[in-house]
Design a protein around this motif. Sequence first.
Motif, PDB file in Angstrom:
ATOM      1  N   ILE A  84      13.532  37.259 -32.256  1.00  0.00           N
ATOM      2  CA  ILE A  84      13.466  38.670 -31.855  1.00  0.00           C
ATOM      3  C   ILE A  84      12.780  39.497 -32.932  1.00  0.00           C
ATOM      4  O   ILE A  84      11.946  40.363 -32.639  1.00  0.00           O
ATOM      5  CB  ILE A  84      14.886  39.206 -31.562  1.00  0.00           C
ATOM      6  N   GLU A  85      13.106  39.220 -34.191  1.00  0.00           N
ATOM      7  CA  GLU A  85      12.493  39.952 -35.301  1.00  0.00           C
ATOM      8  C   GLU A  85      10.999  39.648 -35.398  1.00  0.00           C
ATOM      9  O   GLU A  85      10.179  40.554 -35.587  1.00  0.00           O
ATOM     10  CB  GLU A  85      13.194  39.572 -36.607  1.00  0.00           C
ATOM     11  N   MET A  86      10.631  38.389 -35.248  1.00  0.00           N
ATOM     12  CA  MET A  86       9.211  38.027 -35.305  1.00  0.00           C
ATOM     13  C   MET A  86       8.436  38.653 -34.154  1.00  0.00           C
ATOM     14  O   MET A  86       7.303  39.124 -34.332  1.00  0.00           O
ATOM     15  CB  MET A  86       9.054  36.505 -35.275  1.00  0.00           C
ATOM     16  N   ARG A  87       9.026  38.652 -32.979  1.00  0.00           N
ATOM     17  CA  ARG A  87       8.368  39.274 -31.822  1.00  0.00           C
ATOM     18  C   ARG A  87       8.137  40.764 -32.077  1.00  0.00           C
ATOM     19  O   ARG A  87       7.119  41.329 -31.665  1.00  0.00           O
ATOM     20  CB  ARG A  87       9.221  39.080 -30.565  1.00  0.00           C
ATOM     21  N   ARG A  88       9.073  41.393 -32.754  1.00  0.00           N
ATOM     22  CA  ARG A  88       8.920  42.821 -33.054  1.00  0.00           C
ATOM     23  C   ARG A  88       7.671  43.061 -33.900  1.00  0.00           C
ATOM     24  O   ARG A  88       6.897  43.991 -33.638  1.00  0.00           O
ATOM     25  CB  ARG A  88      10.165  43.340 -33.780  1.00  0.00           C
ATOM     26  N   TYR A  89       7.456  42.210 -34.895  1.00  0.00           N
ATOM     27  CA  TYR A  89       6.266  42.354 -35.733  1.00  0.00           C
ATOM     28  C   TYR A  89       4.993  42.024 -34.948  1.00  0.00           C
ATOM     29  O   TYR A  89       3.963  42.687 -35.102  1.00  0.00           O
ATOM     30  CB  TYR A  89       6.374  41.463 -36.968  1.00  0.00           C
ATOM     31  N   MET A  90       5.059  41.002 -34.113  1.00  0.00           N
ATOM     32  CA  MET A  90       3.887  40.652 -33.303  1.00  0.00           C
ATOM     33  C   MET A  90       3.478  41.808 -32.396  1.00  0.00           C
ATOM     34  O   MET A  90       2.292  42.106 -32.231  1.00  0.00           O
ATOM     35  CB  MET A  90       4.180  39.415 -32.450  1.00  0.00           C
ATOM     36  N   LEU A  91       4.465  42.463 -31.816  1.00  0.00           N
ATOM     37  CA  LEU A  91       4.162  43.566 -30.906  1.00  0.00           C
ATOM     38  C   LEU A  91       3.656  44.791 -31.654  1.00  0.00           C
ATOM     39  O   LEU A  91       2.901  45.593 -31.097  1.00  0.00           O
ATOM     40  CB  LEU A  91       5.395  43.911 -30.073  1.00  0.00           C
ATOM     41  N   LEU A  92       4.037  44.929 -32.914  1.00  0.00           N
ATOM     42  CA  LEU A  92       3.502  46.029 -33.715  1.00  0.00           C
ATOM     43  C   LEU A  92       2.000  45.876 -33.905  1.00  0.00           C
ATOM     44  O   LEU A  92       1.232  46.831 -33.734  1.00  0.00           O
ATOM     45  CB  LEU A  92       4.202  46.086 -35.080  1.00  0.00           C
ATOM     46  N   TYR A  93       1.559  44.659 -34.260  1.00  0.00           N
ATOM     47  CA  TYR A  93       0.115  44.516 -34.447  1.00  0.00           C
ATOM     48  C   TYR A  93      -0.611  44.402 -33.112  1.00  0.00           C
ATOM     49  O   TYR A  93      -1.775  44.792 -33.004  1.00  0.00           O
ATOM     50  CB  TYR A  93      -0.235  43.378 -35.409  1.00  0.00           C
ATOM     51  N   LEU A  94       0.073  43.909 -32.066  1.00  0.00           N
ATOM     52  CA  LEU A  94      -0.558  43.888 -30.749  1.00  0.00           C
ATOM     53  C   LEU A  94      -0.849  45.314 -30.275  1.00  0.00           C
ATOM     54  O   LEU A  94      -1.923  45.598 -29.736  1.00  0.00           O
ATOM     55  CB  LEU A  94       0.340  43.158 -29.749  1.00  0.00           C
ATOM     56  N   LYS A  95       0.095  46.202 -30.500  1.00  0.00           N
ATOM     57  CA  LYS A  95      -0.110  47.600 -30.124  1.00  0.00           C
ATOM     58  C   LYS A  95      -1.289  48.198 -30.880  1.00  0.00           C
ATOM     59  O   LYS A  95      -2.105  48.936 -30.307  1.00  0.00           O
ATOM     60  CB  LYS A  95       1.162  48.408 -30.402  1.00  0.00           C
ATOM     61  N   GLN A  96      -1.400  47.876 -32.168  1.00  0.00           N
ATOM     62  CA  GLN A  96      -2.532  48.368 -32.951  1.00  0.00           C
ATOM     63  C   GLN A  96      -3.854  47.818 -32.428  1.00  0.00           C
ATOM     64  O   GLN A  96      -4.871  48.517 -32.412  1.00  0.00           O
ATOM     65  CB  GLN A  96      -2.351  47.988 -34.423  1.00  0.00           C
ATOM     66  N   LEU A  97      -3.843  46.568 -31.987  1.00  0.00           N
ATOM     67  CA  LEU A  97      -5.053  45.981 -31.416  1.00  0.00           C
ATOM     68  C   LEU A  97      -5.474  46.722 -30.151  1.00  0.00           C
ATOM     69  O   LEU A  97      -6.658  46.974 -29.929  1.00  0.00           O
ATOM     70  CB  LEU A  97      -4.823  44.500 -31.100  1.00  0.00           C
ATOM     71  N   VAL A  98      -4.505  47.079 -29.322  1.00  0.00           N
ATOM     72  CA  VAL A  98      -4.815  47.809 -28.087  1.00  0.00           C
ATOM     73  C   VAL A  98      -5.380  49.185 -28.413  1.00  0.00           C
ATOM     74  O   VAL A  98      -6.406  49.605 -27.865  1.00  0.00           O
ATOM     75  CB  VAL A  98      -3.559  47.947 -27.203  1.00  0.00           C
ATOM     76  N   ILE A  99      -4.726  49.882 -29.324  1.00  0.00           N
ATOM     77  CA  ILE A  99      -5.145  51.242 -29.668  1.00  0.00           C
ATOM     78  C   ILE A  99      -6.537  51.257 -30.289  1.00  0.00           C
ATOM     79  O   ILE A  99      -7.354  52.147 -30.014  1.00  0.00           O
ATOM     80  CB  ILE A  99      -4.124  51.875 -30.636  1.00  0.00           C
ATOM     81  N   SER A 100      -6.813  50.265 -31.117  1.00  0.00           N
ATOM     82  CA  SER A 100      -8.084  50.252 -31.846  1.00  0.00           C
ATOM     83  C   SER A 100      -9.240  49.727 -31.012  1.00  0.00           C
ATOM     84  O   SER A 100     -10.402  49.840 -31.405  1.00  0.00           O
ATOM     85  CB  SER A 100      -7.952  49.389 -33.105  1.00  0.00           C
ATOM     86  N   SER A 101      -8.932  49.153 -29.861  1.00  0.00           N
ATOM     87  CA  SER A 101      -9.982  48.586 -29.024  1.00  0.00           C
ATOM     88  C   SER A 101     -10.850  49.694 -28.445  1.00  0.00           C
ATOM     89  O   SER A 101     -10.360  50.737 -28.010  1.00  0.00           O
ATOM     90  CB  SER A 101      -9.363  47.769 -27.890  1.00  0.00           C
ATOM     91  N   SER A 102     -12.153  49.478 -28.443  1.00  0.00           N
ATOM     92  CA  SER A 102     -13.070  50.472 -27.896  1.00  0.00           C
ATOM     93  C   SER A 102     -13.153  50.330 -26.380  1.00  0.00           C
ATOM     94  O   SER A 102     -12.730  49.328 -25.805  1.00  0.00           O
ATOM     95  CB  SER A 102     -14.465  50.297 -28.508  1.00  0.00           C
ATOM     96  N   GLY A 103     -13.695  51.342 -25.734  1.00  0.00           N
ATOM     97  CA  GLY A 103     -13.874  51.276 -24.286  1.00  0.00           C
ATOM     98  C   GLY A 103     -12.671  51.787 -23.526  1.00  0.00           C
ATOM     99  O   GLY A 103     -11.860  52.567 -24.032  1.00  0.00           O
TER     100      GLY A 103
END
Length: 225
Positions: A84-103
């Motif tokens: 659960i803790e690892m998933r929390r960190y994965m989703l933090l950077y996944l969210k950043q990937l979505v936000i930073s994506s162009s288009g």
Amino acid sequence: FVHIFFNPAIWIYFSVDVQMRLYTYLATEFVTYSEIYHLIQPISEIIQTLHTLKYFYWIIDPSHRSGFKPKGLNGNRPTREQIIEMRRYMLLYLKQLVISSSGTQEEELQAILNYLHTVHEDDNLIDVLDMTVNLMSEHPRTMVPAFDRRQGLKTVFKLLASSSEITRLQALKLLGFFLQRSTVKRKTDAMQPHNLFSLLADRLLLHPNSFTMATYNVLFEVKYI
């Protein structure tokens, strides 16, 4: 570099401390380290991260309800709390990937919707659903049109059939934020042709005593009632 850092088949068999350090790094330092970060393709890593969550870092064995074979079963698997803790960190950077994506971010959202639509264990999807709600709330300018074009309402109504009230409440929030931040035309075009307001009522009454005060509060919170 990317193939190594985002390859769960490599890291799942390392010690929990090493795995935790990796995903903490990806969630904090990696997304701010522009010299490396600009080398990756956000959509590719989003899909890979969701694959990692789905097949390697599941909380409940998905083979029975979701019907796919989980991986990472050999060796000393991290505990439920550690996953659960690892998933929390994965989703933090996944969210950043979505936000930073162009288009338009449609492909990124589609990958997330695919996960939510194909995973049926509430424990395995609730954190991804929480992240999706946050994206819709915090970034409506890009998320609302993408959600509409990718028919995200299908995923919402799938989630509203869940036996878990927590999942249903978050699905309601996702629907509410979408409607709240949509134009009148978009809202009408999305909901009226298939009488989705009536279907929403049916979904809310699908489970005994499902229309709780918590449900009322969520509807009120998003100013949907």
